[in-house]
Design a protein around this motif. Sequence first.
Motif, PDB file in Angstrom:
ATOM      1  N   CYS A 136       0.903  -1.295  -0.094  1.00 51.01           N
ATOM      2  CA  CYS A 136      -0.033   0.053   0.056  1.00 51.01           C
ATOM      3  C   CYS A 136       0.960   1.349  -0.237  1.00 51.01           C
ATOM      4  CB  CYS A 136      -0.884  -0.116   1.082  1.00 51.01           C
ATOM      5  SG  CYS A 136      -2.264   1.278   1.298  1.00 51.01           S
ATOM      6  N   ALA A 138      -0.382   4.018   0.682  1.00 51.35           N
ATOM      7  CA  ALA A 138      -0.917   5.292   1.726  1.00 51.35           C
ATOM      8  C   ALA A 138       0.261   5.414   2.899  1.00 51.35           C
ATOM      9  CB  ALA A 138      -2.276   4.673   2.205  1.00 51.35           C
ATOM     10  N   CYS A 141       0.387   3.070   6.397  1.00 52.24           N
ATOM     11  CA  CYS A 141       0.029   1.606   5.938  1.00 52.24           C
ATOM     12  C   CYS A 141       1.002   1.026   5.003  1.00 52.24           C
ATOM     13  CB  CYS A 141      -1.207   1.815   5.157  1.00 52.24           C
ATOM     14  SG  CYS A 141      -2.249   0.065   4.722  1.00 52.24           S
ATOM     15  N   CYS A 157      -3.923  -0.874  -0.461  1.00 54.83           N
ATOM     16  CA  CYS A 157      -4.544  -2.062   0.093  1.00 54.83           C
ATOM     17  C   CYS A 157      -6.137  -2.013  -0.203  1.00 54.83           C
ATOM     18  CB  CYS A 157      -4.066  -2.210   1.446  1.00 54.83           C
ATOM     19  SG  CYS A 157      -4.750  -1.468   2.601  1.00 54.83           S
ATOM     20  N   CYS A 161      -8.037   3.249   2.314  1.00 49.28           N
ATOM     21  CA  CYS A 161      -6.501   3.862   2.208  1.00 49.28           C
ATOM     22  C   CYS A 161      -6.390   4.891   0.753  1.00 49.28           C
ATOM     23  CB  CYS A 161      -5.366   2.777   2.053  1.00 49.28           C
ATOM     24  SG  CYS A 161      -4.786   2.404   3.543  1.00 49.28           S
TER      25      CYS A 161
HETATM   26 ZN    ZN Z   1      -3.397   0.670   3.109  1.00 46.87          ZN
END
Ligand code: ZN
Length: 176
Positions: A136, A138, A141, A157, A161
């Motif tokens: 991911c 973000a 994360c 993900c 996010c």
């Molecule tokens: Zn994520």
Amino acid sequence: MDYGTYGSRAVELAIDLANAELDPPDGVREFLHAHDEWLSPGTSLELSERDAAALGRTSRLIRAVALAESQDDVLRGLNELLGLARPRPYATDHDGELHLHYARADASLLEQVTTTVAMGLSQVVVQHGWQRLGVCSAEGCDDVYVDTSRNASRRYCSNTCASRSTVAAYRARQKA
Ligand SMILES: [Zn+2]
Ligand SMILES: [Zn+2]
């Protein structure tokens, strides 16, 4: 998410295992209870300390495969994972829906989980390419995912996010 066209829903178990907090004993128990659909009916959900540690190693191995940046590295990790698997598939409808289980019905809990994630992950990589696995983008994360988008354009993900990052980027632009 729809993993249906991606060879096997078993990859979902692999991704969830890589993202799970497996602190023993509660984290391990929680993970197994949430995914008992993959176990043959009647399998005990109790994992010995030793098997719980092995489950943690499998989780890290899946993550390493998802993070690997070349096909060679992905294959190395994948084959290490497959080396832990003991496939002996059978078809079943124990939950009302036809699907495959990948390990013997009477295999140990660890063997069932390890075999299922190894088969699920390797089918996706072989059929759709190693680039389909990612981590991911973000902030804050680091969950791994399988990209099931048609044009392989996924970066997050989850929708959570993705929208969180869109909002953050928008605010950053406003500020600038
Ligand atoms: Zn994520
Ligand atoms: Zn099943």
